[in-house]
Design a protein around this motif. Sequence first.
Motif, PDB file in Angstrom:
ATOM      1  N   ASP A  20      -6.773  -5.062   5.526  1.00 15.71           N
ATOM      2  CA  ASP A  20      -6.089  -5.333   6.795  1.00 15.71           C
ATOM      3  C   ASP A  20      -5.149  -4.174   7.134  1.00 15.71           C
ATOM      4  OD1 ASP A  20      -4.417  -6.239   8.860  1.00 15.71           O
ATOM      5  OD2 ASP A  20      -4.443  -8.311   8.122  1.00 15.71           O
ATOM      6  N   ARG A  21      -5.592  -3.290   8.021  1.00 12.16           N
ATOM      7  CA  ARG A  21      -4.828  -2.091   8.380  1.00 12.16           C
ATOM      8  C   ARG A  21      -3.473  -2.446   8.999  1.00 12.16           C
ATOM      9  NH1 ARG A  21      -5.545   3.597   9.832  1.00 12.16           N
ATOM     10  NH2 ARG A  21      -3.414   4.152  10.312  1.00 12.16           N
ATOM     11  N   ASP A  22      -3.442  -3.455   9.865  1.00 14.70           N
ATOM     12  CA  ASP A  22      -2.176  -3.842  10.490  1.00 14.70           C
ATOM     13  C   ASP A  22      -1.174  -4.327   9.442  1.00 14.70           C
ATOM     14  OD1 ASP A  22      -3.080  -3.176  13.028  1.00 14.70           O
ATOM     15  OD2 ASP A  22      -3.784  -5.219  13.456  1.00 14.70           O
ATOM     16  N   PHE A  23      -1.663  -5.106   8.488  1.00 18.98           N
ATOM     17  CA  PHE A  23      -0.778  -5.603   7.438  1.00 18.98           C
ATOM     18  C   PHE A  23      -0.284  -4.451   6.559  1.00 18.98           C
ATOM     19  CE2 PHE A  23      -0.134  -7.759   3.218  1.00 18.98           C
ATOM     20  CZ  PHE A  23       1.051  -8.374   3.571  1.00 18.98           C
ATOM     21  N   LEU A  24      -1.164  -3.509   6.259  1.00 21.32           N
ATOM     22  CA  LEU A  24      -0.747  -2.340   5.475  1.00 21.32           C
ATOM     23  C   LEU A  24       0.350  -1.578   6.217  1.00 21.32           C
ATOM     24  CD1 LEU A  24      -0.953  -0.435   3.076  1.00 21.32           C
ATOM     25  CD2 LEU A  24      -2.844   0.719   4.260  1.00 21.32           C
ATOM     26  N   ASP A  25       0.160  -1.370   7.506  1.00 20.86           N
ATOM     27  CA  ASP A  25       1.189  -0.688   8.295  1.00 20.86           C
ATOM     28  C   ASP A  25       2.514  -1.441   8.235  1.00 20.86           C
ATOM     29  OD1 ASP A  25      -0.632   1.275   8.982  1.00 20.86           O
ATOM     30  OD2 ASP A  25      -1.026   0.458  10.986  1.00 20.86           O
ATOM     31  N   GLU A  26       2.444  -2.756   8.311  1.00 15.91           N
ATOM     32  CA  GLU A  26       3.656  -3.588   8.274  1.00 15.91           C
ATOM     33  C   GLU A  26       4.368  -3.467   6.929  1.00 15.91           C
ATOM     34  OE1 GLU A  26       4.753  -8.318   8.250  1.00 15.91           O
ATOM     35  OE2 GLU A  26       3.018  -7.679   9.416  1.00 15.91           O
ATOM     36  N   GLN A  33      11.776   1.040   5.071  1.00 12.81           N
ATOM     37  CA  GLN A  33      13.111   0.518   5.394  1.00 12.81           C
ATOM     38  C   GLN A  33      13.881   0.212   4.112  1.00 12.81           C
ATOM     39  OE1 GLN A  33      13.193  -2.948   7.919  1.00 12.81           O
ATOM     40  NE2 GLN A  33      15.394  -3.187   7.714  1.00 12.81           N
ATOM     41  N   GLU A  34      13.223  -0.457   3.174  1.00 12.86           N
ATOM     42  CA  GLU A  34      13.857  -0.792   1.904  1.00 12.86           C
ATOM     43  C   GLU A  34      14.216   0.480   1.135  1.00 12.86           C
ATOM     44  OE1 GLU A  34      13.109  -3.721  -1.911  1.00 12.86           O
ATOM     45  OE2 GLU A  34      11.474  -3.378  -0.513  1.00 12.86           O
ATOM     46  N   ALA A  66       4.690   0.678  -6.282  1.00 10.52           N
ATOM     47  CA  ALA A  66       3.516   0.515  -7.151  1.00 10.52           C
ATOM     48  C   ALA A  66       2.456  -0.333  -6.460  1.00 10.52           C
ATOM     49  CB  ALA A  66       3.929  -0.115  -8.477  1.00 10.52           C
ATOM     50  N   TYR A  67       2.866  -1.437  -5.859  1.00 11.08           N
ATOM     51  CA  TYR A  67       1.921  -2.328  -5.172  1.00 11.08           C
ATOM     52  C   TYR A  67       1.168  -1.603  -4.072  1.00 11.08           C
ATOM     53  CZ  TYR A  67       0.184  -6.019  -2.129  1.00 11.08           C
ATOM     54  OH  TYR A  67      -0.628  -6.802  -1.340  1.00 11.08           O
ATOM     55  N   LEU A  68       1.874  -0.719  -3.354  1.00 11.42           N
ATOM     56  CA  LEU A  68       1.272  -0.019  -2.223  1.00 11.42           C
ATOM     57  C   LEU A  68       0.689   1.336  -2.610  1.00 11.42           C
ATOM     58  CD1 LEU A  68       3.887  -1.009   0.458  1.00 11.42           C
ATOM     59  CD2 LEU A  68       1.504  -1.774   0.292  1.00 11.42           C
ATOM     60  N   ASP A 115       6.135  11.459   5.828  1.00 16.75           N
ATOM     61  CA  ASP A 115       5.257  12.438   6.481  1.00 16.75           C
ATOM     62  C   ASP A 115       3.797  12.023   6.371  1.00 16.75           C
ATOM     63  OD1 ASP A 115       7.459  13.982   7.141  1.00 16.75           O
ATOM     64  OD2 ASP A 115       7.120  15.452   5.535  1.00 16.75           O
ATOM     65  N   GLU A 116       3.393  11.585   5.200  1.00 12.98           N
ATOM     66  CA  GLU A 116       2.013  11.164   4.970  1.00 12.98           C
ATOM     67  C   GLU A 116       1.641   9.989   5.879  1.00 12.98           C
ATOM     68  OE1 GLU A 116      -1.708  11.085   2.746  1.00 12.98           O
ATOM     69  OE2 GLU A 116      -0.118  12.574   2.749  1.00 12.98           O
ATOM     70  N   ILE A 117       2.535   9.026   5.990  1.00 17.63           N
ATOM     71  CA  ILE A 117       2.265   7.863   6.843  1.00 17.63           C
ATOM     72  C   ILE A 117       2.198   8.294   8.311  1.00 17.63           C
ATOM     73  CG2 ILE A 117       3.271   5.704   7.702  1.00 17.63           C
ATOM     74  CD1 ILE A 117       4.342   5.318   4.784  1.00 17.63           C
ATOM     75  N   HIS A 118       3.147   9.125   8.720  1.00 22.33           N
ATOM     76  CA  HIS A 118       3.163   9.585  10.112  1.00 22.33           C
ATOM     77  C   HIS A 118       1.895  10.381  10.451  1.00 22.33           C
ATOM     78  CE1 HIS A 118       4.743  10.969  13.913  1.00 22.33           C
ATOM     79  NE2 HIS A 118       4.440  12.213  13.554  1.00 22.33           N
ATOM     80  N   ASN A 119       1.467  11.229   9.547  1.00 20.61           N
ATOM     81  CA  ASN A 119       0.292  12.057   9.795  1.00 20.61           C
ATOM     82  C   ASN A 119      -1.005  11.256   9.807  1.00 20.61           C
ATOM     83  OD1 ASN A 119       1.791  14.398  10.035  1.00 20.61           O
ATOM     84  ND2 ASN A 119       1.645  14.859   7.847  1.00 20.61           N
ATOM     85  N   ARG A 120      -0.992  10.092   9.227  1.00 22.66           N
ATOM     86  CA  ARG A 120      -2.208   9.262   9.171  1.00 22.66           C
ATOM     87  C   ARG A 120      -2.438   8.514  10.474  1.00 22.66           C
ATOM     88  NH1 ARG A 120      -4.188   4.268   6.753  1.00 22.66           N
ATOM     89  NH2 ARG A 120      -6.287   4.692   6.063  1.00 22.66           N
ATOM     90  N   LYS A 121      -1.430   8.287  11.231  1.00 25.02           N
ATOM     91  CA  LYS A 121      -1.563   7.473  12.455  1.00 25.02           C
ATOM     92  C   LYS A 121      -2.351   8.163  13.513  1.00 25.02           C
ATOM     93  CE  LYS A 121       2.364   4.721  11.535  1.00 25.02           C
ATOM     94  NZ  LYS A 121       2.668   3.441  11.839  1.00 25.02           N
TER      95      LYS A 121
END
Length: 121
Positions: A20-26, A33-34, A66-68, A115-121
Amino acid sequence: MPKDTEIIDWAEAMNQVGGDRDFLDEVLRDLLQESDEAESEMESAVKAVDYGAIKRAAHRIKGSAAYLCCYALRDISLTLQDLGHEGESKPSDKLMDDIRKNFDSFCTALRDLKDEIHNRK
């Protein structure tokens, strides 16, 4: 098995959330944030030489990272958690220097993950 330099294993992270891509993004947004909150807490704890607070903040991030499959963030969080634990029983100037260096690495790992997350979008 992830490479040592891998920031996030996207395929395994998708597997963790059932594809679930949306859930992964969430959950990644939640982790960031944490992590930002933990970074602020650790920065204050380093200044105050509060080993317990360092350990607790790092511990919070370690599990989620670790989970992600965010391996660099997980590894440096584990190191900081262990150093904080050691400092509670055997505080020293050298140990605090090690924590400061590893805190810098934590900040770098968090920035790289963003950066990795931003570049993936």
